[in-house]
Design a protein around this motif. Structure first.
Motif, PDB file in Angstrom:
ATOM      1  N   ILE A  78     -27.737   1.164 -47.302  1.00  0.00           N
ATOM      2  CA  ILE A  78     -27.143   0.123 -46.468  1.00  0.00           C
ATOM      3  C   ILE A  78     -27.465   0.334 -44.991  1.00  0.00           C
ATOM      4  CG2 ILE A  78     -24.928   1.349 -46.289  1.00  0.00           C
ATOM      5  CD1 ILE A  78     -23.561  -1.395 -46.272  1.00  0.00           C
ATOM      6  N   ALA A  79     -27.567   1.585 -44.558  1.00  0.00           N
ATOM      7  CA  ALA A  79     -27.875   1.857 -43.153  1.00  0.00           C
ATOM      8  C   ALA A  79     -29.260   1.346 -42.793  1.00  0.00           C
ATOM      9  CB  ALA A  79     -27.775   3.354 -42.869  1.00  0.00           C
ATOM     10  N   ASN A  80     -30.222   1.502 -43.700  1.00  0.00           N
ATOM     11  CA  ASN A  80     -31.574   1.019 -43.429  1.00  0.00           C
ATOM     12  C   ASN A  80     -31.609  -0.496 -43.331  1.00  0.00           C
ATOM     13  OD1 ASN A  80     -31.863   3.584 -45.428  1.00  0.00           O
ATOM     14  ND2 ASN A  80     -33.434   3.623 -43.832  1.00  0.00           N
ATOM     15  N   ALA A  81     -30.779  -1.163 -44.139  1.00  0.00           N
ATOM     16  CA  ALA A  81     -30.708  -2.618 -44.066  1.00  0.00           C
ATOM     17  C   ALA A  81     -30.114  -3.069 -42.747  1.00  0.00           C
ATOM     18  CB  ALA A  81     -29.883  -3.155 -45.236  1.00  0.00           C
ATOM     19  N   ALA A  82     -29.031  -2.419 -42.321  1.00  0.00           N
ATOM     20  CA  ALA A  82     -28.404  -2.785 -41.051  1.00  0.00           C
ATOM     21  C   ALA A  82     -29.351  -2.548 -39.882  1.00  0.00           C
ATOM     22  CB  ALA A  82     -27.113  -1.989 -40.858  1.00  0.00           C
ATOM     23  N   ALA A  83     -30.093  -1.441 -39.942  1.00  0.00           N
ATOM     24  CA  ALA A  83     -31.059  -1.150 -38.882  1.00  0.00           C
ATOM     25  C   ALA A  83     -32.173  -2.193 -38.863  1.00  0.00           C
ATOM     26  CB  ALA A  83     -31.642   0.247 -39.084  1.00  0.00           C
ATOM     27  N   SER A  84     -32.609  -2.614 -40.033  1.00  0.00           N
ATOM     28  CA  SER A  84     -33.662  -3.620 -40.115  1.00  0.00           C
ATOM     29  C   SER A  84     -33.198  -4.963 -39.570  1.00  0.00           C
ATOM     30  CB  SER A  84     -34.110  -3.778 -41.571  1.00  0.00           C
ATOM     31  OG  SER A  84     -35.062  -4.804 -41.713  1.00  0.00           O
ATOM     32  N   LEU A  85     -31.971  -5.358 -39.925  1.00  0.00           N
ATOM     33  CA  LEU A  85     -31.423  -6.638 -39.469  1.00  0.00           C
ATOM     34  C   LEU A  85     -30.909  -6.574 -38.040  1.00  0.00           C
ATOM     35  CD1 LEU A  85     -29.408  -7.500 -42.695  1.00  0.00           C
ATOM     36  CD2 LEU A  85     -31.456  -8.706 -41.888  1.00  0.00           C
ATOM     37  N   ASP A  86     -30.651  -5.359 -37.558  1.00  0.00           N
ATOM     38  CA  ASP A  86     -30.074  -5.127 -36.228  1.00  0.00           C
ATOM     39  C   ASP A  86     -28.729  -5.821 -36.092  1.00  0.00           C
ATOM     40  OD1 ASP A  86     -30.018  -3.963 -33.686  1.00  0.00           O
ATOM     41  OD2 ASP A  86     -31.013  -5.663 -32.731  1.00  0.00           O
ATOM     42  N   VAL A  87     -27.886  -5.613 -37.111  1.00  0.00           N
ATOM     43  CA  VAL A  87     -26.533  -6.167 -37.103  1.00  0.00           C
ATOM     44  C   VAL A  87     -25.576  -5.108 -37.632  1.00  0.00           C
ATOM     45  CG1 VAL A  87     -27.327  -8.539 -37.446  1.00  0.00           C
ATOM     46  CG2 VAL A  87     -26.729  -7.136 -39.441  1.00  0.00           C
ATOM     47  N   PRO A  88     -24.282  -5.210 -37.322  1.00  0.00           N
ATOM     48  CA  PRO A  88     -23.304  -4.296 -37.933  1.00  0.00           C
ATOM     49  C   PRO A  88     -23.261  -4.487 -39.446  1.00  0.00           C
ATOM     50  CG  PRO A  88     -22.361  -5.449 -36.037  1.00  0.00           C
ATOM     51  CD  PRO A  88     -23.651  -6.125 -36.350  1.00  0.00           C
ATOM     52  N   MET A  89     -22.861  -3.446 -40.156  1.00  0.00           N
ATOM     53  CA  MET A  89     -22.822  -3.523 -41.618  1.00  0.00           C
ATOM     54  C   MET A  89     -21.835  -4.578 -42.109  1.00  0.00           C
ATOM     55  SD  MET A  89     -23.204   0.492 -42.766  1.00  0.00           S
ATOM     56  CE  MET A  89     -22.004   1.120 -41.572  1.00  0.00           C
ATOM     57  N   ARG A  90     -20.771  -4.826 -41.357  1.00  0.00           N
ATOM     58  CA  ARG A  90     -19.785  -5.821 -41.785  1.00  0.00           C
ATOM     59  C   ARG A  90     -20.399  -7.225 -41.849  1.00  0.00           C
ATOM     60  NH1 ARG A  90     -18.405  -5.137 -36.305  1.00  0.00           N
ATOM     61  NH2 ARG A  90     -17.094  -3.355 -36.818  1.00  0.00           N
ATOM     62  N   THR A  91     -21.474  -7.454 -41.065  1.00  0.00           N
ATOM     63  CA  THR A  91     -22.067  -8.786 -40.985  1.00  0.00           C
ATOM     64  C   THR A  91     -22.589  -9.266 -42.327  1.00  0.00           C
ATOM     65  OG1 THR A  91     -22.712  -8.304 -38.695  1.00  0.00           O
ATOM     66  CG2 THR A  91     -23.785 -10.177 -39.748  1.00  0.00           C
ATOM     67  N   PHE A  92     -23.019  -8.349 -43.185  1.00  0.00           N
ATOM     68  CA  PHE A  92     -23.535  -8.769 -44.486  1.00  0.00           C
ATOM     69  C   PHE A  92     -22.722  -8.183 -45.643  1.00  0.00           C
ATOM     70  CE2 PHE A  92     -26.155  -5.185 -43.002  1.00  0.00           C
ATOM     71  CZ  PHE A  92     -26.047  -4.289 -44.062  1.00  0.00           C
ATOM     72  N   THR A  93     -21.485  -7.759 -45.349  1.00  0.00           N
ATOM     73  CA  THR A  93     -20.615  -7.267 -46.422  1.00  0.00           C
ATOM     74  C   THR A  93     -19.305  -8.052 -46.440  1.00  0.00           C
ATOM     75  OG1 THR A  93     -19.875  -5.461 -44.959  1.00  0.00           O
ATOM     76  CG2 THR A  93     -21.654  -4.970 -46.539  1.00  0.00           C
ATOM     77  N   ASN A  94     -18.248  -7.491 -45.849  1.00  0.00           N
ATOM     78  CA  ASN A  94     -16.955  -8.163 -45.935  1.00  0.00           C
ATOM     79  C   ASN A  94     -16.924  -9.510 -45.207  1.00  0.00           C
ATOM     80  OD1 ASN A  94     -17.132  -6.014 -43.870  1.00  0.00           O
ATOM     81  ND2 ASN A  94     -15.234  -6.909 -43.090  1.00  0.00           N
ATOM     82  N   THR A  95     -17.683  -9.645 -44.128  1.00  0.00           N
ATOM     83  CA  THR A  95     -17.682 -10.906 -43.382  1.00  0.00           C
ATOM     84  C   THR A  95     -18.204 -12.067 -44.217  1.00  0.00           C
ATOM     85  OG1 THR A  95     -17.939  -9.768 -41.264  1.00  0.00           O
ATOM     86  CG2 THR A  95     -18.598 -12.070 -41.333  1.00  0.00           C
TER      87      THR A  95
END
Length: 353
Positions: free
Chosen positions: A185-202
């Motif tokens: 998940i960290a690699n995905a967040a780094a790739s998207l340049d967004v917080p992890m919440r942006t593509f999980t609970n949000t």
């Protein structure tokens, strides 16, 4: 007879087989040492696990609850059990880790059915989900109750937040829940340049398997419940599934070390950058084809089988589809530019033979 511990490997040797091959980040090791000494209450009642909850809130909101476990398979099996009934099934990509690389654990240990869907790039869509999302009243068919996606996927591709929102909306509209396997998940967040919440609970993900081992932890992952109404009996399922650590502080403090500041993001950004450097070099070599967009820390390529076999004698990596000649090259938080450049030089030499 006294025997002293000694090093059994060359710490300068790095390969491209898996980010699991990397050691633990020095800051994680320091955190483990910090948590050592004295007595702390066992089975998750310790101060470090308590503080981890507050750290998780900073990333995933105040309702998130983390349940540390030993490994990724354990995280996935516990999470999926918490989301399904005994007659339930999980829709996932055919290439999903839970289907391909967990030794049948979801089925044998979790007692659930996987309903797989072929995908061109490792990503599910509402349309692909509908190939298996039917038959809820058919007692002859396992009932689809969960959609499980992986971020980033097993093919190194990354879902956008809008893509995950569409999946969550579609699944919830059918009365199903959504699990996200976040081993990377960290690699995905780094790739998207967004917080992890942006593509999980949000966007509606109900439960997350949070990965630490592939991003600098010694061992340990966590099931993170994002929607408390979606699960039941999590602590009992964790124990039943043999994933309850007695000295849980040593799992929790590693995740805290990654998440309390920005170590998780620094590690992931570096691994992703090394994959981009590798991909750029590979594109300049005639006869080597990159198969999927390089969006995280993996490069999938196709090249002559004999070349791969010779190259494997110089660097460790795996075939992805040996019949087709497809291989996977993974970069890690400790991959160096020199490692990438040496590998590219070796690839050029073997291709020229």
């Amino acid at each position: 007879m006294r025997t002293d511990a000694r090093r059994h490997h060359d710490p300068q040797v790095r390969g491209f087989a898996s980010d699991n091959y990397a050691g633990a980040h020095p800051e994680v090791l320091a955190a483990i040492a910090l948590a050592n000494g004295g007595h702390q209450v066992a089975y998750g009642e310790d101060d470090y696990t308590g503080h981890l909850q507050r750290v998780m809130h900073s990333h995933f909101g105040p309702t998130a609850e983390a349940f540390p476990v030993f490994n990724g398979t354990g995280a996935n099996v516990v999470a999926l059990q918490a989301l399904t009934d005994r007659w339930g099934a999980v829709i996932c990509a055919e290439s999903a880790h839970i289907n391909v690389d967990e030794g049948g654990a979801p089925e044998r240990m979790g007692g659930l059915k996987l309903l797989t869907v072929p995908t061109p790039d490792g990503k599910l869509t509402p349309e692909l989900i509908d190939r298996q999302a039917y038959g809820w009243d058919d007692e002859h068919r396992a009932m689809p109750q969960v959609v499980s996606i992986t971020q980033n996927t097993e093919l190194g591709t990354v879902y956008t937040p809008d893509e995950i929102r569409a999946i969550c909306d579609h699944a919830h509209g059918h009365g199903m829940k959504v699990h996200l396997d976040g081993a990377r998940i960290a690699n995905a967040a780094a790739s998207l340049d967004v917080p992890m919440r942006t593509f999980t609970n949000t966007v509606g993900v109900d439960v997350l398997s949070f990965g630490g081992t592939k991003n600098g932890a010694l061992f340990g992952e966590a099931v993170v419940v994002l929607n408390p109404d979606a699960v039941r009996a999590m602590k009992h399922l964790r124990k039943l599934s043999m994933q309850l650590a007695s000295k849980m502080r040593f799992v929790s403090v590693q995740l805290e070390a990654l998440l309390a500041k920005d170590l998780w993001l620094r590690n992931a950004r570096h691994a992703n950058a090394m994959a981009q450097r590798l991909a750029e070099g590979v594109r300049a070599i005639d006869g080597v084809e990159i198969l999927y967009p390089v969006q995280a820390n993996a490069v999938f390529a196709r090249l002559p089988h004999a070349v791969s076999e010779r190259l494997q004698k110089r660097f460790r990596f795996y075939f992805w589809d040996e019949t087709a000649g497809d291989v996977r090259w993974m970069c890690s938080f400790d991959t160096r530019e020199d490692d990438v450049d040496a590998f590219l030089q070796a690839l050029k030499e073997e291709m020229a033979r």
